[in-house]
Design an enzyme around this catalytic site. Structure first.
Site, PDB file in Angstrom:
ATOM      1  N   ASP A  12       0.878  -1.173   0.000  1.00  0.00           N
ATOM      2  CA  ASP A  12       0.000   0.000   0.000  1.00  0.00           C
ATOM      3  C   ASP A  12       0.916   1.225   0.000  1.00  0.00           C
ATOM      4  OD1 ASP A  12      -2.346   1.700   0.596  1.00  0.00           O
ATOM      5  OD2 ASP A  12      -1.407   1.875   2.566  1.00  0.00           O
ATOM      6  N   ASP A  71      -0.190   5.275   0.891  1.00  0.00           N
ATOM      7  CA  ASP A  71      -0.440   6.276   1.945  1.00  0.00           C
ATOM      8  C   ASP A  71      -0.561   5.612   3.319  1.00  0.00           C
ATOM      9  OD1 ASP A  71      -2.573   8.224  -0.218  1.00  0.00           O
ATOM     10  OD2 ASP A  71      -0.463   8.492   0.275  1.00  0.00           O
ATOM     11  N   ASP A  98      -1.494  -0.437   5.929  1.00  0.00           N
ATOM     12  CA  ASP A  98      -1.654   0.209   7.240  1.00  0.00           C
ATOM     13  C   ASP A  98      -3.096   0.318   7.712  1.00  0.00           C
ATOM     14  OD1 ASP A  98      -2.574   3.516   6.893  1.00  0.00           O
ATOM     15  OD2 ASP A  98      -2.128   2.291   5.120  1.00  0.00           O
TER      16      ASP A  98
HETATM   17  O1  LIG Z   1      -7.009   6.966   0.160  1.00  0.00           O
HETATM   18  C1  LIG Z   1      -6.155   7.154  -0.726  1.00  0.00           C
HETATM   19  O2  LIG Z   1      -6.314   7.933  -1.651  1.00  0.00           O
HETATM   20  C2  LIG Z   1      -4.861   6.386  -0.713  1.00  0.00           C
HETATM   21  O3  LIG Z   1      -4.832   5.443   0.238  1.00  0.00           O
HETATM   22  P1  LIG Z   1      -3.861   4.154   0.219  1.00  0.00           P
HETATM   23  O4  LIG Z   1      -2.541   4.503  -0.499  1.00  0.00           O
HETATM   24  O5  LIG Z   1      -3.663   3.905   1.681  1.00  0.00           O
HETATM   25  O6  LIG Z   1      -4.622   3.076  -0.533  1.00  0.00           O
HETATM   26 MG   LIG Z   2      -2.938   3.230   3.357  1.00  0.00          MG
END
Ligand SMILES: O=C(O)COP(=O)(O)O
Ligand SMILES: [Mg+2]
Length: 227
Positions: free
Chosen positions: A13, A15, A174
């Site tokens: 993942d 973010d 996360d």
């Molecule tokens: O919510 C987002 O835009 C990104 O979230 P993620 O990288 O944790 O999937």
């Molecule tokens: Mg994430």
């Protein structure tokens, strides 16, 4: 048993897992709210809205303000103009680059599966010089489905050469979206505990967990044995 005849794919993942992007997302959200003469939201509020993609982020922002629901599409459009450049306040979590390098050097195919749109995702990966490490990158706008639907994660594993019927490998994330996505895909989940989850660790289904990326290569070896 999740075994592979060669180092199994490891899909990440973005973010809240590889990057702490909440400060940039917070700044871009408040820039849009300022243009709407609306009071800013706190960093904790915006961080709690991240994980399900931009549309969900803005549904949650609208619910936390007095903005009309009908403004959603225009607000997302204004946000996306700023989101493409949002790298200045974003940081890699400690030891991320080193850990990705160790896994790549050991032959693990690396992939990315994020609900973040392609444009901001590639801007961030290029900004940190990480793009070349990933053999497959699936973003929030790559498919009709977003996490926790398993389709994006299956697509990432297939992009790394895993068989479509039974993707072998491990997913590292996360949030609750990631844990549910891994469960839906039938893939072991390694939880980074310092990301943006709102649930208690014990309430999140996971195969292993870590709070420092320096621990990850050993955790991967323990959970994705090579036979
Ligand atoms: O919510 C987002 O835009 C990104 O979230 P993620 O990288 O944790 O999937
Ligand atoms: Mg994430």
């Amino acid at each position: 048993m999740n075994t592979c005849l060669a180092p199994c794919p490891v899909v990440f993942d973005l973010d809240g897992t590889l990057i702490d992007s909440a400060p940039d997302i917070h700044a871009a959200v408040n820039a849009v709210l300022r243009a709407q003469h609306t009071a800013p939201l706190t960093l904790d509020q915006v961080r709690s809205f991240i994980g399900g993609g931009v549309d969900l982020l803005w549904r949650r922002v609208i619910a936390a303000t007095d903005l009309p629901v009908e403004a959603h599409r225009d607000l997302v459009a204004s946000f996306m103009v700023r989101y493409h450049e949002a790298t200045a306040l974003t940081r890699l979590y400690p030891n991320v680059a080193e850990s990705l390098g160790v896994l790549a050097d050991r032959g693990y195919p690396l992939g990315l599966c994020t609900n973040k749109p392609t444009g901001p995702t590639m801007a961030i990966l290029d900004h940190f010089g990480l793009t070349r490490l990933f053999g497959a990158i699936v973003c929030g706008d790559s498919l009709p489905q977003k996490k926790p639907d398993p389709a994006p994660l299956w697509a990432a594993f297939r992009g790394l050469g895993a068989s479509p019927d039974r993707p072998r490998g491990v997913y590292v994330g996360d949030s609750e979206f990631d844990a549910e996505c891994a469960a839906n895909a039938g893939v072991p989940f390694l939880l980074f505990t310092l990301g943006y989850r709102k649930s208690g660790i014990e309430d999140m289904q996971h195969t292993g967990r870590f709070d420092d990326f320096a621990q990850l290569p050993l955790l991967v070896e323990e959970n994705v044995p090579v036979t």
